[in-house]
Scaffold this active site. Structure first.
Site: not given
Length: 610
Positions: A263-264
Site C-alpha cells: 500500500i503506497s
C-alpha cells in the site's frame, strides 16, 4: 452469544437442563421448609403420634431428599413446640418469619415497580414474555471489540453483556429464604438508552493519528487541496492493511499487504490524488486496486471509481473492505490492468498505482479527449511519476517527480525490456554529480514493438517539472527538505531542517539477491553543522539500508551513524551480511527529524561476497 452459568443440577429440586436449553430458561424452583410435601397430604398438619409416624414413613419412602428424622419430628410438632416456648422466644421467632416474608414480598414488589418504570421511561409497551428467547438484552452505547480486525469499521451495535444467574437472583440469600416464584422463561428486559446521539457512536481511536499525519507529514510536504486533505483525514487506512502492520498504518510509509504488493505511503496517495484534480462529476479508472485504500480516498471526491486488480486474493480482500465500509460508488474487478475496462469507458481520469515500462495503449484509448492520466513509468527501480493529458489522440507528458512503485504485472511485465541485476547491487548517482532530468529511458522513446506504446508529445514542460525542483535529485526519490548542492565543483545532497520532527530525507531502491550476494560494504562521506537530536529516539542523521524478501516483508535494517553536532567531512563504512532471503533493499539518508544541516556524498553499495 451470552453464556449462562448452569446451577448445580444435582441439588434438590433443580430440574435437569436438556440440550439447547439454558439453566435459567428451565423451571427455577428452590426448596424451602414449607415445600417438603408428598402427594395429597401435607406433613406439617397436626396429627396423633401414630398418625405422625405413619405419615413420616410415607414421607421417608416418597420424599426426596431424605431429611433427618429429628428434623421431621420437629416439623410434625411445630405448632405445639411454638406454643410451649416462652412468650419472648415465640415472639422473636414469629418476628423472624414475618421479616423473611416481608423481604420476599418487598423484593417482588420492587422488581415489578422497576420493570414498570423502565418500560415507561423507554416508551416501551409491556407484553408477554418471549418463551423461546432466554436472552437478556441491554442496549448500550458503543461497540464491542470481539473481532479486532473488523470492530473499528463496524457500525454501532447493541452490546450483549455476559449474564449469570447471580445477576438475576441473589445467591447470597440462603436457599430456604428464596421467594417461591415459578419462572418458565426469562423475560426480555429492555433498559432505556442514552438520549445523546454522540455517545452512541463508536470511538474512533485512530482519528487523532490521521489528523496528525495530515498536519505534520502531508500538508507540510506540499499538498494543499483541502478536499484531498479532508479525504485522507477521513479515510481509515488501518482498515486496508493487515493487522500485523496496523500499528504503522498512520506512518508516512509504504506497507506490505501480501502477494508481494504494498500500500503506497499516505503522502504519495495524497500527492497523486491532488495531481489527478478529481471533480465531483468524474468517472475514474484505477489500475491496481491493491488494498483498496486509493479507491477509498477517491470515493468522496468523484462520481464513480472503477478499479482493477490482477491478484485475485487482493481483489477479493479489497472488495470486502470497501463493502464493509460503505463505499458504494467504487466498482472493482479482477483482471489485467494493462487492458483497462473497455465496457465502462471512456473515463475522465485514469490513475495507475503500479509501474509499467511504458504506457499501455488500451488505457490511452479508454481515456476521453482532454482527460488526464497519472502514471509512474520507467525501469524497475528508476521511475518517474507523470501526468499525461490526451490531446488530439496523443499524450502530452509532464514529469512530476522520481518515484518507486511495484511493477505492473501481467502483460506489461512480460514485455519489460530492461531488468535490474540483483547479483550486482549498486547505488545510482551516489555521488550526486548527475544533474540531468529524471529517468526517461523508456519504451516511449523507442520503437513500439511488444507494448505498442502511444506516441508522446515533446511539448515544453511546465514549471513544476522535475528539473525545476530542488528536492528532486536524479536517481533518488521521495525527497524532503533536500537539494543538490555544489561546492568547489563537488556535488552533494544537502539536508536542512529547523523544525524538530519534520522529515528531511532521500530514498533509493535497488535489487539485491541474498542467494547470490552474501556480503556488501555500505559507505558514505558526511558533514554536519549544528545538528541536534529530534523528538524521537532515532531522530538523528544516518544512512540506513533495509532488506525485503520476495513478498516485500521487511527483514531488518542496518545503519551508519548517527551523526550529530558540528564536524567536517568524515568517511564511514561498514561490512554487512545480506539475509539469504533478501531480494531487494531500500537506501535512506537524511536528518530524519533532527534539526541543523547534514551533507552526504559518495553513497555506495559494493558487493563483497559470492
Amino acid at each position: 452469544m451470552n453464556q449462562f452459568s448452569n446451577p448445580d443440577t444435582t441439588a434438590p429440586n433443580y430440574p435437569q437442563v436438556g440440550p439447547g436449553k439454558s439453566a435459567t430458561s428451565a423451571l427455577i424452583h428452590s426448596p424451602s421448609p414449607s415445600e417438603g410435601r408428598v402427594e395429597g397430604q401435607a406433613i406439617d398438619s397436626p396429627q396423633s403420634a401414630d398418625s405422625a409416624q405413619s405419615v413420616a414413613g410415607l414421607a421417608r419412602a416418597q420424599a426426596k431428599p431424605h431429611f433427618p428424622e429429628a428434623w421431621r419430628q420437629r416439623r410434625l410438632q411445630n405448632r405445639e413446640v411454638l406454643f410451649e416456648q416462652s412468650p419472648k422466644t415465640a415472639a422473636l421467632k414469629s418476628s423472624k418469619r414475618m421479616i423473611a416474608l416481608g423481604w420476599a414480598v418487598g423484593r417482588a414488589a420492587g422488581l415489578a415497580i422497576g420493570v414498570s418504570w423502565t418500560l415507561f421511561a423507554s416508551n416501551g409497551i409491556a407484553g408477554p414474555p418471549l418463551p423461546s428467547d432466554p436472552i437478556l438484552e441491554v442496549p448500550q452505547s458503543g461497540t464491542t471489540q470481539a473481532n479486532t480486525d473488523q470492530a473499528d469499521a463496524a457500525q454501532p451495535k447493541t452490546a450483549q453483556p455476559s449474564v449469570s444467574d447471580s445477576d438475576i437472583y441473589d445467591t447470597a440469600l440462603p436457599t430456604f429464604e428464596r421467594p417461591h416464584l415459578l419462572v418458565p422463561e426469562r423475560s426480555r428486559l429492555i433498559l432505556p438508552q442514552t438520549s445523546s446521539s454522540e455517545s452512541s457512536r463508536p470511538t474512533d481511536r485512530y482519528a487523532e493519528a490521521r489528523k496528525r499525519l495530515v498536519d505534520t507529514r502531508i500538508r507540510t510536504a506540499g499538498v494543499t487541496n483541502e478536499r484531498v486533505l479532508s479525504a485522507i483525514q477521513e479515510t481509515a487506512r488501518h482498515e486496508f492493511v493487515p493487522k500485523s502492520v496496523r500499528e504503522k498504518a498512520y506512518f508516512d510509509m509504504a506497507l506490505p499487504i501480501g502477494s508481494a504488493q504494498t500500500i503506497s505511503s499516505p503522502f504519495i496517495v495524497a500527492s497523486m490524488t491532488e495531481t489527478l484534480d478529481p471533480q465531483p462529476t468524474d468517472r475514474v479508472l484505477e489500475i491496481g486496486t491493491g488494498s483498496g485504500y486509493q479507491a477509498a480516498v477517491l470515493s468522496p471526491l468523484v462520481a464513480e471509481v472503477y478499479s482493477i486488480e490482477i491478484v485475485e486474493s487482493l481483489g477479493i480482500t479489497a472488495r470486502g473492505a470497501l463493502d464493509r465500509l460503505g463505499y458504494d460508488n467504487v466498482f472493482t474487478k479482477v483482471g489485467d490492468g494493462f487492458l483497462g475496462w473497455p465496457s465502462k469507458a471512456p473515463f475522465d481520469k485514469i490513475i495507475v498505482t503500479c509501474s509499467p515500462e511504458s504506457v499501455p495503449v488500451p488505457l490511452v484509448e479508454q481515456l476521453r479527449e482532454g482527460g488526464s492520466m497519472i502514471i509512474p513509468v520507467g525501469e524497475r527501480y528508476q521511475q518517474t511519476l507523470y501526468r499525461m493529458t490526451k490531446k488530439d489522440g496523443e499524450l502530452v507528458r509532464e514529469p512530476l517527480r522520481p518515484t518507486l512503485f511495484v511493477p505492473m504485472t501481467g502483460t506489461a511485465e512480460s514485455g519489460r525490456k530492461r531488468l535490474p541485476d540483483p547479483a550486482n547491487p549498486t547505488v545510482v548517482n551516489g555521488d550526486f554529480e548527475s544533474a540531468g532530468k529524471p529517468n526517461e529511458t523508456t519504451a516511449d522513446n523507442e520503437d513500439s514493438t511488444a507494448l505498442a506504446t502511444q506516441p508522446v508529445s515533446s511539448e515544453p514542460q511546465t514549471t513544476n517539472s522535475v528539473e525545476h525542483s530542488d528536492e528532486f535529485i536524479d536517481g533518488w526519490y521521495y525527497g524532503r527538505q533536500v537539494k543538490r548542492f555544489v561546492e568547489n565543483g563537488n556535488a552533494m545532497a544537502r539536508f536542512q531542517n529547523e523544525t524538530p520532527g519534520l522529515g528531511s530525507h532521500l530514498l533509493q531502491g535497488l535489487a539485491v539477491d541474498g542467494s547470490k550476494v552474501s556480503m556488501i560494504r555500505l559507505s558514505t562521506r558526511v558533514r554536519t553543522h549544528e545538528v541536534e537530536k529530534g523528538p524521537d529516539s532515532d531522530a538523528l542523521p544516518m544512512l540506513a539500508i533495509s532488506y525485503y524478501d520476495d513478498l516485500r516483508r521487511e527483514l531488518g535494517m542496518v545503519t551508519l551513524g548517527p551523526y550529530r553536532g558540528t564536524r567536517d567531512w568524515r568517511s564511514d563504512s561498514r561490512l554487512l551480511r545480506v539475509p539469504p532471503t533478501a531480494r531487494e533493499a531500500i537506501i535512506r539518508i537524511g536528518l530524519f527529524g533532527a534539526t541543523g544541516r547534514a551533507d552526504f556524498d559518495e553513497v555506495r553499495v559494493e558487493k563483497m561476497g559470492r
